[in-house]
Every structure is written in structure tokens, then in C-alpha cells.
Enzyme design. Structure first.
Site, PDB file in Angstrom:
ATOM      1  N   SER A  58       0.842  -1.186   0.000  1.00  0.00           N
ATOM      2  CA  SER A  58       0.000   0.000   0.000  1.00  0.00           C
ATOM      3  C   SER A  58       0.879   1.238   0.000  1.00  0.00           C
ATOM      4  CB  SER A  58      -0.911  -0.001   1.232  1.00  0.00           C
ATOM      5  OG  SER A  58      -1.709   1.159   1.277  1.00  0.00           O
ATOM      6  N   LYS A  84      -1.172  -0.816  -4.370  1.00  0.00           N
ATOM      7  CA  LYS A  84      -2.400  -0.141  -3.953  1.00  0.00           C
ATOM      8  C   LYS A  84      -2.075   1.318  -3.681  1.00  0.00           C
ATOM      9  CE  LYS A  84      -4.389  -0.546   0.247  1.00  0.00           C
ATOM     10  NZ  LYS A  84      -5.184  -1.164   1.346  1.00  0.00           N
ATOM     11  N   LEU A  85      -2.809   2.212  -4.327  1.00  0.00           N
ATOM     12  CA  LEU A  85      -2.614   3.647  -4.143  1.00  0.00           C
ATOM     13  C   LEU A  85      -3.730   4.208  -3.280  1.00  0.00           C
ATOM     14  CD1 LEU A  85      -1.770   4.774  -7.803  1.00  0.00           C
ATOM     15  CD2 LEU A  85      -0.169   4.061  -6.007  1.00  0.00           C
ATOM     16  N   LYS A  86      -3.382   4.959  -2.264  1.00  0.00           N
ATOM     17  CA  LYS A  86      -4.382   5.709  -1.513  1.00  0.00           C
ATOM     18  C   LYS A  86      -4.820   6.899  -2.362  1.00  0.00           C
ATOM     19  CE  LYS A  86      -4.128   3.482   2.522  1.00  0.00           C
ATOM     20  NZ  LYS A  86      -5.263   2.874   3.236  1.00  0.00           N
ATOM     21  N   ASP A 112      -7.465   2.797  -2.903  1.00  0.00           N
ATOM     22  CA  ASP A 112      -8.175   2.768  -1.623  1.00  0.00           C
ATOM     23  C   ASP A 112      -8.559   4.196  -1.259  1.00  0.00           C
ATOM     24  OD1 ASP A 112      -9.147   2.367   0.903  1.00  0.00           O
ATOM     25  OD2 ASP A 112      -7.277   1.613   1.764  1.00  0.00           O
ATOM     26  N   ASN A 114     -10.586   5.055   1.417  1.00  0.00           N
ATOM     27  CA  ASN A 114     -10.817   5.264   2.854  1.00  0.00           C
ATOM     28  C   ASN A 114     -12.021   6.174   3.122  1.00  0.00           C
ATOM     29  OD1 ASN A 114      -7.379   4.953   3.155  1.00  0.00           O
ATOM     30  ND2 ASN A 114      -8.745   3.701   4.399  1.00  0.00           N
ATOM     31  N   GLU A 137     -11.438   0.555  -3.348  1.00  0.00           N
ATOM     32  CA  GLU A 137     -11.753   0.092  -2.002  1.00  0.00           C
ATOM     33  C   GLU A 137     -12.427   1.191  -1.177  1.00  0.00           C
ATOM     34  OE1 GLU A 137      -9.286  -1.721   1.849  1.00  0.00           O
ATOM     35  OE2 GLU A 137      -8.267  -1.335  -0.057  1.00  0.00           O
ATOM     36  N   ASP A 162     -14.302  -2.794   2.965  1.00  0.00           N
ATOM     37  CA  ASP A 162     -13.339  -3.063   4.026  1.00  0.00           C
ATOM     38  C   ASP A 162     -14.003  -2.712   5.359  1.00  0.00           C
ATOM     39  OD1 ASP A 162     -11.209  -3.117   5.798  1.00  0.00           O
ATOM     40  OD2 ASP A 162     -10.030  -1.584   4.801  1.00  0.00           O
ATOM     41  N   LYS A 186      -9.929  -8.051   7.302  1.00  0.00           N
ATOM     42  CA  LYS A 186      -8.885  -7.809   8.297  1.00  0.00           C
ATOM     43  C   LYS A 186      -9.320  -8.522   9.577  1.00  0.00           C
ATOM     44  CE  LYS A 186      -7.580  -3.303   6.421  1.00  0.00           C
ATOM     45  NZ  LYS A 186      -7.777  -1.843   6.556  1.00  0.00           N
ATOM     46  N   GLY A 214      -4.123  -5.460   5.997  1.00  0.00           N
ATOM     47  CA  GLY A 214      -3.155  -5.365   7.083  1.00  0.00           C
ATOM     48  C   GLY A 214      -3.453  -4.181   7.980  1.00  0.00           C
TER      49      GLY A 214
END
Length: 292
Positions: A58, A84-86, A112, A114, A137, A162, A186, A214
Site C-alpha cells: 500500500s 495499492k494507491l491511496k 483505496d 478510505n 476500495e 473493508d 482484516k 493489514g
């Protein structure tokens, strides 16, 4: 049998509402001790089908596109098989486009959010479809299954949930609503590895791919996560990065990336032991618990 022990494990903690991370720690400790007494690995107990699992990484939001590209280049050189890119509003299309242009279509890439977007951003998020992403995500607020289902109708890119999935029941509801087409599990978030296995089973039964996320685990948690990531439904690379990704010194022997994969521990229980000297140095307090 697996089914009997699986069903008997949940009620012991069912009376405690919430506190999933604490439940996961307690359940994992008890499960580790019991499996060690049998000489059985957690991977075997959960039903792992692989001896090693592909590792993704990530990559957080960086001050500039150039720094992001340098980071991604370094991780690809290390052998990570998925990036994975935020993303967030103002840092989404351009960094994804830059990574695709620099490293090509062959690199497995996902993003992702968030929970940084709203359903009003659907048309903007639909522009991510052009980049051939594995998934996006948790784009909307956690728990908004209806909103994610509405968004998925407008995206070709699979939506992955998630934080919205607290247990297997949530997972079943999300899949039934078509609110997600991939699942990040998770174990600490869902209360332990037994519930994580149930989340996996629900998704696997519906043909929805799973991957293991993770939460900055030391080698102790990483070992157990690798056992989960080796289950048959975990067909996407997880965030089970090597120890060196986060720690100069781990609490266990470090997990080292080999050809983009990490080995699934084969020893009894979680398969690793904490190293006494680092454990002593990093311990901040001790408390003895006694059963009544």
C-alpha cells in the site's frame, strides 16, 4: 472438527459488544496455545491451500507525483506483485494515470479511498474505469451498503468493501445488494480469525474474490495473516508486506519477500515465536489475567 469448533468459538465472546480488536487478540492467543498443544498450524486449521502467498503493498498519498512514482518503482523493484494507491479528492485521477503511464497496464493496480467520497462523486469516480484497476476500495462512508450498491451500478471497476464489513452477516448482505464485488478481510477488524474465515467462506461461496488486509502488524500478526491469505478464496494479493516495509526490527524473525511472495508459517499455532530480546526492549507494561 472444524465446523464444531468454529461454531463453539463465537458464543464465548458474544456477550461483549464491540471491541473487535481486543476480541481478536484474546481469541488468537487462545487459538495459538490450543493449536500448539496439538502440534497443528493455524494455516492447516483454517484450511490453507498454499504454502506461499503473493504480497502487495500500500502506497500512501505523497507530496508530489514524482515522489509517488519513485516509491512505486522501488516497491516493484523489491518484487511486490500488486500496488495499492491511496486516493482522495484532489489526489486520484492524476496519480493513477501517472502510475499507469510509467509502469504500464500489466502492473496489478488498485486504489483505496478510505471513505473519502460521496455518491455525488460517482461520475468522477467512473473516470477510474479507464485505468483497468483491480478494484476501488471503500469509496463511500463506512457501512453505507446502499450507497455502495448505487455506486457499483455506475462503475465498471469492482467496488471492494473493508471497514463496512464487521462480520460474515454484513458480508452476505453486501454481496446480496451488489454493494461489493471484492472483499478485504482484516481479522482484527472482524473480531478474530474464526470470523475472518466465515467472511471468507461467505464471499467464496458467492464467487467474490477475497484478500487479506493489514493493520501494521508485527511478525506475530503477520504470521497469522499469511495463514488466512492462503485460503482458497483469497485470490487477490493482500497487504501482507515484508517486515522491512514497516519495521527496522521486528518482534519475530523477519518475513522476507522472495519472488514477490511470503511463506506461510508451517509450525504449530501461528508458527512463529517472539524474539526475547526485542520483546523485552519494546514491552511497556505487563498484566496477569486470571480466570474465575
Amino acid at each position: 472438527s472444524w465446523s464444531g469448533e468454529q461454531k463453539s468459538s463465537g458464543p464465548a465472546l458474544a456477550g461483549v459488544k464491540g471491541h473487535e480488536l481486543a476480541k481478536a487478540a484474546l481469541e488468537t492467543a487462545v487459538l495459538d496455545a490450543e493449536l500448539r498443544s496439538y502440534g497443528m498450524s493455524l494455516a492447516t486449521y483454517l484450511g490453507a491451500v498454499r504454502e506461499r502467498v503473493p504480497a502487495g503493498v500500500s502506497v500512501g498519498i505523497r507530496p508530489s507525483i514524482g515522489e509517488l512514482l519513485d516509491d512505486v518503482e522501488g516497491y516493484l523493484a523489491d518484487g511486490y506483485v500488486r500496488i495499492k494507491l491511496k486516493i482522495e479528492p484532489g489526489w486520484d485521477l492524476e496519480p493513477v494515470r501517472a502510475v499507469r503511464e510509467r509502469f504500464g497496464e500489466a502492473v496489478p493496480l488498485q486504489v483505496d479511498a478510505n471513505a473519502a467520497y460521496t455518491l455525488a462523486d460517482a461520475e468522477h469516480l467512473r473516470r477510474l474505469d479507464a485505468f483497468g484497476l483491480l478494484l476501488v476500495e471503500e469509496p463511500l462512508a463506512g457501512g453505507d451498503l446502499y450507497g455502495h450498491a448505487r455506486l457499483q451500478q455506475r462503475l465498471a471497476t469492482p467496488v471492494c468493501l473493508d471497514e463496512s464489513l464487521h462480520n460474515a452477516r454484513d458480508t452476505a448482505s453486501a454481496i446480496a445488494l451488489d454493494a461489493c464485488r471484492a472483499v478485504n478481510v482484516k481479522p482484527a477488524r472482524v473480531g478474530g480469525y474464526l470470523e475472518a474465515r466465515r467472511v471468507h467462506d461467505v464471499a467464496y461461496a458467492h464467487g467474490v474474490p477475497v484478500w487479506c488486509g493489514g493493520m501494521l502488524e508485527t511478525g506475530i500478526g503477520r504470521a497469522a495473516n499469511l495463514a488466512l491469505a492462503a485460503l482458497p478464496g483469497c485470490t487477490l494479493p493482500g497487504d501482507t508486506s515484508a517486515s522491512a516495509r514497516y519495521f527496522a526490527e521486528d518482534l519475530t524473525e523477519p518475513f522476507v519477500l522472495t519472488d514477490g511472495h511470503l511463506p506461510v508459517p508451517k509450525g504449530p499455532g501461528i508458527g512463529v515465536h517472539p524474539l526475547p530480546e526485542p520483546l523485552h526492549r519494546f514491552t511497556t507494561s505487563r498484566r496477569a489475567l486470571y480466570a474465575t
